[in-house]
Write a protein that holds these residues in place. Structure first.
Motif, PDB file in Angstrom:
ATOM      1  N   ARG A 157      50.165  35.046  34.429  1.00 45.89           N
ATOM      2  CA  ARG A 157      49.448  36.245  33.976  1.00 45.89           C
ATOM      3  C   ARG A 157      50.296  37.510  34.044  1.00 45.89           C
ATOM      4  O   ARG A 157      49.927  38.541  33.486  1.00 45.89           O
ATOM      5  CB  ARG A 157      48.183  36.434  34.819  1.00 45.89           C
ATOM      6  CG  ARG A 157      47.187  35.295  34.721  1.00 45.89           C
ATOM      7  CD  ARG A 157      46.130  35.402  35.807  1.00 45.89           C
ATOM      8  NE  ARG A 157      46.716  35.197  37.143  1.00 45.89           N
ATOM      9  CZ  ARG A 157      46.021  35.237  38.282  1.00 45.89           C
ATOM     10  NH1 ARG A 157      44.722  35.481  38.247  1.00 45.89           N
ATOM     11  NH2 ARG A 157      46.625  35.030  39.447  1.00 45.89           N
ATOM     12  N   LEU A 158      51.414  37.429  34.734  1.00 44.35           N
ATOM     13  CA  LEU A 158      52.247  38.609  34.918  1.00 44.35           C
ATOM     14  C   LEU A 158      52.861  39.064  33.600  1.00 44.35           C
ATOM     15  O   LEU A 158      53.363  38.249  32.826  1.00 44.35           O
ATOM     16  CB  LEU A 158      53.360  38.312  35.924  1.00 44.35           C
ATOM     17  CG  LEU A 158      54.358  39.451  36.177  1.00 44.35           C
ATOM     18  CD1 LEU A 158      53.676  40.638  36.830  1.00 44.35           C
ATOM     19  CD2 LEU A 158      55.526  38.953  37.037  1.00 44.35           C
ATOM     20  N   ARG A 159      52.840  40.371  33.372  1.00 38.70           N
ATOM     21  CA  ARG A 159      53.474  40.965  32.196  1.00 38.70           C
ATOM     22  C   ARG A 159      54.276  42.172  32.648  1.00 38.70           C
ATOM     23  O   ARG A 159      53.760  43.036  33.368  1.00 38.70           O
ATOM     24  CB  ARG A 159      52.402  41.391  31.182  1.00 38.70           C
ATOM     25  CG  ARG A 159      52.949  41.985  29.890  1.00 38.70           C
ATOM     26  CD  ARG A 159      51.846  42.010  28.837  1.00 38.70           C
ATOM     27  NE  ARG A 159      50.673  42.741  29.281  1.00 38.70           N
ATOM     28  CZ  ARG A 159      50.318  43.944  28.811  1.00 38.70           C
ATOM     29  NH1 ARG A 159      51.063  44.537  27.894  1.00 38.70           N
ATOM     30  NH2 ARG A 159      49.234  44.531  29.246  1.00 38.70           N
ATOM     31  N   VAL A 160      55.546  42.236  32.266  1.00 35.26           N
ATOM     32  CA  VAL A 160      56.370  43.404  32.562  1.00 35.26           C
ATOM     33  C   VAL A 160      56.695  44.105  31.255  1.00 35.26           C
ATOM     34  O   VAL A 160      56.608  43.518  30.179  1.00 35.26           O
ATOM     35  CB  VAL A 160      57.651  43.011  33.324  1.00 35.26           C
ATOM     36  CG1 VAL A 160      57.310  42.470  34.699  1.00 35.26           C
ATOM     37  CG2 VAL A 160      58.467  42.012  32.537  1.00 35.26           C
ATOM     38  N   CYS A 161      57.091  45.366  31.366  1.00 26.35           N
ATOM     39  CA  CYS A 161      57.168  46.214  30.182  1.00 26.35           C
ATOM     40  C   CYS A 161      58.588  46.573  29.754  1.00 26.35           C
ATOM     41  O   CYS A 161      58.770  47.360  28.823  1.00 26.35           O
ATOM     42  CB  CYS A 161      56.369  47.495  30.431  1.00 26.35           C
ATOM     43  SG  CYS A 161      54.591  47.186  30.661  1.00 26.35           S
ATOM     44  N   THR A 162      59.589  46.045  30.432  1.00 23.89           N
ATOM     45  CA  THR A 162      60.979  46.284  30.032  1.00 23.89           C
ATOM     46  C   THR A 162      61.757  44.985  30.175  1.00 23.89           C
ATOM     47  O   THR A 162      61.302  44.034  30.818  1.00 23.89           O
ATOM     48  CB  THR A 162      61.635  47.371  30.910  1.00 23.89           C
ATOM     49  OG1 THR A 162      61.658  46.912  32.275  1.00 23.89           O
ATOM     50  CG2 THR A 162      60.884  48.697  30.819  1.00 23.89           C
ATOM     51  N   SER A 163      62.937  44.962  29.595  1.00 21.56           N
ATOM     52  CA  SER A 163      63.798  43.776  29.686  1.00 21.56           C
ATOM     53  C   SER A 163      64.580  43.739  30.993  1.00 21.56           C
ATOM     54  O   SER A 163      65.194  42.716  31.321  1.00 21.56           O
ATOM     55  CB  SER A 163      64.770  43.746  28.501  1.00 21.56           C
ATOM     56  OG  SER A 163      65.571  44.913  28.482  1.00 21.56           O
ATOM     57  N   VAL A 164      64.561  44.841  31.738  1.00 22.05           N
ATOM     58  CA  VAL A 164      65.256  44.897  33.031  1.00 22.05           C
ATOM     59  C   VAL A 164      64.471  44.066  34.048  1.00 22.05           C
ATOM     60  O   VAL A 164      63.239  44.106  34.061  1.00 22.05           O
ATOM     61  CB  VAL A 164      65.362  46.363  33.502  1.00 22.05           C
ATOM     62  CG1 VAL A 164      65.984  46.448  34.891  1.00 22.05           C
ATOM     63  CG2 VAL A 164      66.169  47.183  32.509  1.00 22.05           C
TER      64      VAL A 164
END
Length: 281
Positions: A157-164
């Motif tokens: 379910r985890l979503r991050v908002c950058t490619s870093v």
């Protein structure tokens, strides 16, 4: 300037228009939740800065020693009773369970955020921070950080908002273990306005008991610090505000106004006795 920002923030999912919902009073339950969010947000920000500065110091120590950076590394933060902090670096996780390679110690009056904002260029801003390298076994409380990071980052379910690669931290609260995964950026002009998630974990860090994204849509702003408005207006997802809004205020170093789903406007700001929140309307 402010109107230009409001127009842009509305497009990115932040709110700059007044709600038509009727205003409601703030009850005791909401006040308690807001006070907890204020306290969590400050601890979250401190832990993020501790890990950031300690990682820079650790990498520089490896460079001076001519040691190649490890393929895998996890940090663990320990809050000392006297207000000091210790950041330990656990490496070689794929071979033999890992071991601690270095520790960075912060005296109670050390300011990792001030040190970071000056790029570690002024030694006076980094006083009270020291590093010691030396191999030792991983302690139980440090292993919990390794397990918790693995459990959180592998949650579907985890979503991050950058490619870093995201940052993470743990905040023990009595018998509870609260974890965070923070969308991150290597560019000081990129501000993560929304993109952090909260977890509740088992006491050993191996199991996710609850998951809560602290945002609806990602919002990453590109701007010089001098271009930001005097106060940033954002929308809340639950309650009056949450710890991600407190983190944003500390990162911006200027007031953050949160419009909640009931139309109430809350400002998070610096007060005479430290950080505070108050209702504007």
């Amino acid at each position: 300037m402010l109107n230009r920002w409001c127009g842009w923030l509305a497009v990115t999912g932040l709110l700059c228009a007044c709600s038509s919902a009727p205003l409601r009073t703030i009850d005791d339950r909401e006040r308690a939740a807001a006070d907890l969010a204020l306290e969590r947000g400050q601890r979250l920000f401190l832990h993020d800065r501790l890990a950031w500065v300690a990682s820079d110091i650790y990498q520089e120590a490896l460079r001076r020693a001519g040691v190649a950076p490890p393929e895998s590394v996890v940090w663990a933060i320990r809050d000392e009773l006297d207000g000091a902090h210790m950041v330990s670096f656990i490496i070689d996780l794929e071979h033999g369970g890992g071991y601690v390679d270095a520790e960075v110690y912060f005296l109670p009056d050390a300011d990792p955020d001030a040190c970071l904002r000056r790029g570690l260029e002024d030694p006076k801003l980094c006083e009270g921070i020291d590093i010691a390298r030396g191999v030792r076994p991983v302690r139980v409380e440090e292993q919990r950080w390794v397990e918790a990071r693995k459990a959180m980052l592998s949650d579907p379910r985890l979503r991050v908002c950058t490619s870093v690669p995201p940052n993470f931290t743990l905040l023990p609260e009595g018998e509870r273990l609260i974890g965070y995964v923070l969308s991150a950026s290597n560019d000081p002009q990129r501000l993560i306005a929304a993109g952090h998630s909260r977890f509740e974990l088992s006491s050993d860090g191996t199991q996710v008991l609850d998951f809560l994204p602290l945002f609806r849509r990602c919002s990453v702003l590109q701007a010089e610090q001098s271009e930001l408005p005097a106060a940033l207006l954002v929308s809340g997802t639950r309650g009056l505000f949450d710890e991600s809004h407190v983190f944003l205020q500390l990162d911006l170093q200027r007031p953050v106004q949160v419009r909640d789903h009931r139309g109430r406007l809350i400002q998070i700001e610096d007060g005479d006795d430290g950080l505070r929140w108050r209702r504007l309307e």
